[in-house]
Design a protein around this motif. Structure first.
Motif, PDB file in Angstrom:
ATOM      1  N   ILE A 179     -22.645 -10.405 -65.591  1.00  0.00           N
ATOM      2  CA  ILE A 179     -23.097 -11.503 -66.423  1.00  0.00           C
ATOM      3  C   ILE A 179     -21.949 -11.369 -67.613  1.00  0.00           C
ATOM      4  O   ILE A 179     -21.355 -12.402 -67.883  1.00  0.00           O
ATOM      5  N   ILE A 180     -21.833 -10.270 -68.273  1.00  0.00           N
ATOM      6  CA  ILE A 180     -20.779 -10.610 -69.461  1.00  0.00           C
ATOM      7  C   ILE A 180     -19.465 -10.480 -69.153  1.00  0.00           C
ATOM      8  O   ILE A 180     -18.632 -10.971 -69.870  1.00  0.00           O
ATOM      9  N   GLN A 181     -19.060  -9.857 -67.928  1.00  0.00           N
ATOM     10  CA  GLN A 181     -17.884  -9.875 -67.492  1.00  0.00           C
ATOM     11  C   GLN A 181     -17.794 -10.350 -66.089  1.00  0.00           C
ATOM     12  O   GLN A 181     -17.402  -9.617 -65.406  1.00  0.00           O
ATOM     13  N   PRO A 182     -17.722 -11.416 -65.817  1.00  0.00           N
ATOM     14  CA  PRO A 182     -17.591 -11.766 -64.262  1.00  0.00           C
ATOM     15  C   PRO A 182     -16.299 -11.852 -63.719  1.00  0.00           C
ATOM     16  O   PRO A 182     -16.182 -11.715 -62.552  1.00  0.00           O
ATOM     17  N   VAL A 183     -15.399 -12.001 -64.658  1.00  0.00           N
ATOM     18  CA  VAL A 183     -13.800 -12.004 -63.935  1.00  0.00           C
ATOM     19  C   VAL A 183     -13.263 -10.801 -64.759  1.00  0.00           C
ATOM     20  O   VAL A 183     -13.271 -10.870 -65.952  1.00  0.00           O
TER      21      VAL A 183
END
Lengths: 429, 389
Positions: B167-171
């Protein structure tokens, strides 16, 4: 009282005479004129033209979209829309993109791996690969910045989606994705443009270097003809070293205040470089800087015994001076020795003060350190110029003794200068 | 075989000149040694660290203090604290700070109650490298802070860390820096600056050595020694300098790619070829300038004006395509430009012959530069009919 007046009168008379003589020398020497006026006046314009745009836009990159999902296509469209990058090629595989990069048709590659879309659908971290050509750091900077900006933007919209899936409202999600907002300011040089930081620094370096080269050319010429200004104190019956130092210096000072006014005020105005400083402050800086440069050049030109040696020995110092100002490589990262070495040059302080006042828009207080340093330098170089002139005068008066010493050394080394001269010139010259 | 004998005589004569006048060695070996010493040690750090970043903490909470500590703990940054923004701004205007970060008052409260406080960042773009790096550092810290806050919230909901990462780093970006993995400024700049210094030294030295024959009226004797053939004379004279400067160039290449281990994708042998071609092309430019204008005092000034432009026109800092289109073509007139393009193919991409053969042709074309003016040089050498000073 009367005697003192005559001394002052004579002093001024000598001073003006020497200055006059030097001015005549300057304006009758084509090599010096070329350096002072073609380089001093023309090069500021040329450098401004080279760096006219200052920034690199639309660096061509290739995109390899193995994922072929809507997210990756969206990503590509947004990268293409940034100022920094232009998607010039869409390749089927990485080999094709690599070939384009090696042919220099693209300066970067963005690769979306096959699982990019699947990972996003599974709420995992999807990774894309960016390849940057490091042959110029501007390519790297552009490719990295544009993909980073787009990534941050995409991250936010995906996060809002995912928070939504967890049951947060849109408002909550947008507050959560960016609990801390930020605003960025780059007040002095918004786009990290080359012409603003580099050309501004080069302008002042040009004042110092052209003056140093020109003065050394002339000093070398005078020494070759045995007309060195160092023999002047003899005519003034042994006194007047300071008259010679200051009289000569004043000639260059006059020429360079004119050149300096042109470089510091007119050139930036022509090319629209920032001129945020107060006119009086910058004029004051120019007076300090030019005075310092004059005495700096007078001191160091003592090494130059023949006209042509100056370029052979000291041309390569110009780019070094540029690095020593700290505009590109930061002063805090200087190795200790080079930091002290940089204190030798007026340009180190002149450029910093000019950037602080003219470009960053500070007043005199933002350049007090530099102006103080320039003053210290001026005083030190005055005494050094005085000392070198005194020493040269001594050498001129003791030429016969020195020649004997030289001959003795030659005998010890078994050098036969006559034989060599015959070999070089055939006894013609 | 008298041609060979003549060439030998010219070479021997040149050795005597070099021995008599130390300036020839100072101007070549001395200058290059000094430049190597400077550039190799100056950029030794590779990437600056501990750049001064001003932090104006108006919140003074545990979170803001933590933020300050975190910036200080990055390799790039070193925090200097200020009480007011005014003080920090003055220091940035003085060039003492690369960036400023203003933490607003009540940030902790606002964070806790999701009121989205705004942090202000200021970057000093006048000091290029430190400004850009401080910007990168601050931006990264803000994004990490955002991640940390989210992680706390999600942990409270009972999610696992791997779920949270999604969630906090999707990409995420996986960055590959081709040709300079460490973003090392030393590698980047020395690779072109030092050959640039070599080009500059060669052009000046060639003009100097030919010009001195005119200045001291020894050129007529030189022509006699060389059998009245300008080709013989130039061959003999240039043989000495080619050997001297090629040796310097080879040592430079060995120093960079072998001793100091600069990254090199291709072969060092091809870089030898590159530097030798640069030496020869620069000599041709030197001969051309002096032959066009056989007045040493002017030719040297023009040579100096020409050769300092080589650095800008090589296009290794600001690329040529970013210059105005009507000035781009000038870059072709500088051997260093073609040296750079060769270097990109060999050093960055390891492309080999197919990659750089065009640059070899370009550099070889410089050899034809002196041909149209050879006769002019010969006449100047024999008649000595130009002003000597």
């Amino acid at each position: 009282m009367k005697e003192r007046k005559t001394f002052a009168g004579r002093w001024i008379q000598d001073f003006l005479g020497i200055c006059n003589h030097e001015l005549r020398q300057i304006f009758s020497d084509w090599g010096v004129m070329l350096i002072f006026f073609v380089a001093g006046l023309g090069y500021p314009i040329l450098y401004n033209l080279i760096y006219l745009n200052g920034i690199l836009n639309d660096t061509p990159i290739a995109v390899v979209d193995e994922a072929a999902c809507s997210e990756s296509r969206d990503f590509i469209r947004e990268i293409d829309a940034t100022r920094e990058v232009e998607v010039a090629y869409k390749c089927i595989n990485i080999a094709e993109a690599q070939k384009l990069m090696q042919e220099r048709k693209v300066k970067g590659i963005v690769l979306f791996p096959r699982d990019f879309g699947d990972r996003l659908a599974r709420m995992e971290t999807a990774t894309l690969s960016v390849y940057a050509d490091m042959s110029s750091f501007l390519y790297y900077k552009n490719v990295l910045m544009s993909t980073n900006f787009v990534m941050l933007d995409k991250v936010r919209s995906i996060q809002i989606e995912r928070y939504g899936a967890l049951g947060y409202t849109a408002q909550e999600a947008s507050q959560l994705t960016q609990p801390l907002l930020y605003e960025e300011n780059n007040p002095y040089n918004r786009a990290f443009s080359y012409n603003i930081f580099l050309v501004t620094a080069i302008l002042l370096i040009m004042i110092q270097q052209t003056m140093f080269y020109g003065m050394s050319l002339l000093a070398g010429t005078q020494r070759e003809k045995n007309h060195s200004f160092a023999s002047l104190p003899d005519r003034l019956s042994g006194h007047g070293v300071s008259r010679v130092v200051l009289g000569r210096g004043f000639a260059y000072w006059l020429v360079y205040m004119a050149v300096g006014l042109y470089i510091a005020f007119i050139v930036p105005a022509i090319f629209g470089l920032p001129q945020r400083g107060d006119f009086k402050d910058i004029l004051l800086l120019l007076v300090f800087f030019v005075t310092d440069c004059v005495l700096f050049s007078e001191t160091w030109s003592v090494i130059i015994s023949r006209r042509e040696t100056i370029f052979v020995l000291f041309l390569a110092i110009s780019p070094i001076c540029l690095f020593l100002t700290g505009t590109s490589w930061p002063t805090v990262a200087f190795p200790g020795f080079w930091k002290y070495f940089s204190y030798l040059f007026p340009s180190t302080f002149g450029v910093q003060a000019f950037l602080n006042m003219n470009t960053a828009g500070g007043d005199l207080t933002s350049a007090t350190t530099q102006i103080f340093a320039l003053s210290v330098q001026t005083i030190v170089y005055y005494f050094l110029a005085y000392a070198t002139l005194y020493a040269e005068n001594w050498v001129i008066n003791h030429e016969r003794e020195l020649a004997e010493v030289r001959q003795k050394i030659d005998e010890k080394r078994r050098l036969d200068r006559k034989k060599y001269t015959g070999l070089i010139s055939g006894g013609e010259a | 075989m008298s041609v060979w004998k003549n060439i030998w005589t010219v070479i021997y004569r040149e050795f005597v000149i070099i021995r008599e006048h130390p300036i020839y060695l100072f101007g070549s070996v001395g200058v290059m040694l000094a430049c190597c010493l400077f550039y190799f040690t100056f950029f030794k750090a590779g990437l600056p660290s501990d750049i001064p970043i001003g932090v104006v903490d108006m919140d003074n909470s545990s979170v803001s203090r933590e933020f300050r500590r975190q910036i200080d703990a990055t390799q790039l940054g070193r925090v200097i604290s200020f009480d007011t923004f005014e003080e920090a701004r003055l220091q940035m205007q003085k060039g003492k700070l690369a960036g400023i970060c203003v933490i607003p008052s009540g940030m902790y409260d606002d964070l806790l109650s999701s009121r989205q406080p705004t942090m202000s960042m200021y970057v000093n773009g006048l000091y290029f490298v430190s400004g850009a790096l401080s910007y990168k550092d601050l931006l990264q810290m803000v994004n990490l802070t955002n991640g940390a806050v989210q992680r706390e919230v999600l942990r409270a909901r009972g999610m696992t860390d791997s779920q949270i990462m999604g969630i906090i780093q999707p990409v995420n970006i996986d960055l590959h820096q081709i040709g300079n993995v460490y973003t090392n400024y030393g590698y980047y700049l020395c690779n072109i600056l030092l050959p640039g210094c070599l080009e500059l030294a060669i052009i000046i030295m060639v003009i100097y050595t030919l010009g001195m024959e005119l200045k001291y009226s020894t050129s007529r004797h030189l022509m006699k020694v060389g059998g009245d053939s300008i080709i013989t004379v130039l061959t003999g004279k240039m043989a000495v300098y080619t050997v001297l400067f090629s040796a310097i160039g080879l040592v430079l290449v060995i120093a960079m790619y072998h001793w100091l281990r600069f990254p090199l994708a291709g072969s060092i042998w091809n870089m030898f070829l590159d530097i030798i071609l640069l030496v020869l092309a620069s000599e041709a430019v030197g001969i051309f300038i002096l032959a066009c204008l056989p007045v040493p005092r002017l030719a040297l000034s023009i040579g100096a004006l020409y050769s300092v432009l080589g650095f800008s026109f090589s296009g290794f800092t600001l690329p040529i395509e970013a210059m105005p289109s009507w000035i781009q073509g000038l870059s072709e007139a500088f051997p260093l430009r073609h040296y750079y393009l060769f270097y990109v193919q060999e050093d960055i991409f390891g492309a080999g012959f197919a990659g750089w053969y065009r640059e070899v042709i370009h550099l070889l074309l410089f050899f034809f530069l002196p041909l149209p003016v050879l006769l002019r040089l010969k006449n100047a050498f024999i008649n000595q009919n130009f002003p000597k000073e």
